[in-house]
Write an enzyme that holds these catalytic residues in place. Structure first.
Site, short mmCIF file in Angstrom:
data_model
loop_
_atom_site.label_atom_id
_atom_site.label_comp_id
_atom_site.label_asym_id
_atom_site.label_seq_id
_atom_site.Cartn_x
_atom_site.Cartn_y
_atom_site.Cartn_z
N HIS A 112 2.83 3.42 -6.05
CA HIS A 112 2.75 2.48 -4.92
C HIS A 112 3.37 3.10 -3.66
O HIS A 112 4.31 2.57 -3.07
CB HIS A 112 3.44 1.14 -5.26
CG HIS A 112 2.95 0.01 -4.40
ND1 HIS A 112 2.80 -1.28 -4.86
CD2 HIS A 112 2.57 -0.02 -3.09
CE1 HIS A 112 2.36 -2.05 -3.86
NE2 HIS A 112 2.22 -1.30 -2.78
N ARG A 171 -4.64 -3.45 -4.72
CA ARG A 171 -3.73 -4.15 -5.63
C ARG A 171 -4.25 -4.02 -7.06
O ARG A 171 -5.47 -3.99 -7.28
CB ARG A 171 -3.63 -5.65 -5.27
CG ARG A 171 -2.74 -5.97 -4.08
CD ARG A 171 -1.26 -5.70 -4.37
NE ARG A 171 -0.38 -6.07 -3.28
CZ ARG A 171 0.11 -5.23 -2.36
NH1 ARG A 171 -0.24 -3.96 -2.37
NH2 ARG A 171 0.96 -5.65 -1.44
#
Ligand code: NAP
Length: 310
Positions: free
Chosen positions: A273, A225
């Site tokens: 992502h 993250r």
């Protein structure tokens, strides 16, 4: 008795899940009404993506659990209206995907592939590549994803170590834990892979101090993250050459804004992502299993510890 399961995610996800999820529920003998528009007071389970329109859980008065479609729960775990169990996604398909992505990017840096892929001047510059056992790879986070990546890289003979909050025994893979363990682990990490959740405790884990512990020229790979890394500290470390390259899949803001220095930095690779998506075929089995467990008074799988945040 019919079990009402609300699918609260985007329309595209619904198209992916409606058939495999119905099949997986039926295979467990669950008579399910699975839909995207069940009145809140009638809902028994919420299959959930944190980017869905459902943000207030209070109207779901009889719901037994929220079953998250994503591995990361940072956008739901602190929702003050959520007072029922929250399960996160541990999906074999996603795990395989992450392991492949991590392995690919580790091999890219290990083999120095870039120099040969981008070689406009046709430079003939042979450089010897060490064997995998001479390359140290540190996996930060030894959960479902980190353990799989660590084992696969170990299987390729990399000198793999890992770090987690609590002690772990991964056989031949050296493990560290806790704050002191992090400092020790970073000191020998030529390549570090971040597979940690975004929590208060992991925010800015890679900062000026911890980046400085890594060997000169070390590679950072972050499919975990964005907030795990202090962006400005990383830019400083890249500019000084202390960090050789950063391959980043996740960011504090996504999509990564056009003006962010990561885009233009010659030693940063940005991927959008994509490291590991939840796969509907395998994830449907996980969700159906949890509904089965909920209906049969068995403990739910992959429950999130709300206080710890993951
Ligand atoms: P997990 O099974 O919950 O594992 C998390 C690991 O992090 C555990 O080993 C845990 O330690 C460790 N950890 C947590 N807080 C820590 C701390 N303060 N200090 C040290 N270690 C700590 O999670 P997972 O399924 O492997 O997923 C990891 C993360 O990957 C997710 O949270 C998500 O953010 C990210 N992800 C990204 C993508 C993508 O496409 N880029 C896809 C899926 C997931 P313990 O084992 O001691 O508890």
């Amino acid at each position: 008795m019919t079990v009402n399961i609300l699918f609260a995610a985007t329309d595209a996800r619904w198209e992916d899940y409606r058939t495999p999820l119905a099949t997986a529920l039926s295979a467990r003998g669950i008579n399910a009404h699975l839909a995207t528009d069940i009145p809140a007071p009638d809902v028994d389970y919420i299959v959930y993506a944190p980017n869905s329109t459902v943000q207030d859980f209070r109207p779901f008065t009889r719901a037994k659990a929220v079953l998250n479609l994503w591995a990361g729960v940072e956008n739901v775990v602190n929702n003050p209206t959520l007072n029922i169990p929250l399960a996160r996604m541990v999906d074999p398909g996603m795990t395989q995907s992450m392991t492949e992505w991590v392995t690919g990017h580790v091999l890219r840096h290990h083999l120095g592939m870039d120099a040969h892929i981008h070689n406009p001047d046709h430079k003939w510059a042979p450089a010897s590549v060490p064997l995998a056992q001479e390359r140290s790879v540190l996996i930060l986070g030894l959960g479902a994803l980190g353990q799989s990546a660590a084992r696969t890289l170990h299987g390729l003979n990399f000198n793999v170590s890992g770090w987690s909050r609590t002690p772990k025994d991964l056989g031949p893979i050296k493990t560290h834990h806790g704050a002191a363990g992090l400092d020790t682990a970073l000191q020998s990490a030529q390549i570090a892979v971040l597979l940690l959740p975004d929590t208060r405790a992991t925010d800015n884990l890679l900062n000026d101090r911890t980046l400085a512990l890594m060997p000169k020229g070390a590679i950072l790979i972050n499919p975990g993250r964005g907030p795990l890394i202090d962006d400005t500290a990383l830019i400083r470390a890249l500019n000084s050459g202390h960090i050789g390259h950063a391959t980043l899949d996740v960011f504090r803001m996504e999509p990564l804004p056009d003006a962010h220095p990561f885009w233009a930095h010659p030693n940063v690779t940005v991927t959008p992502h994509i490291a590991a998506e939840t796969k509907a075929a395998t994830a449907s089995e996980v969700i159906a299993e949890n509904v089965y467990r909920g209906e049969n008074a068995l403990p739910l799988l992959h429950l999130v510890d709300r206080a710890r945040g993951y």
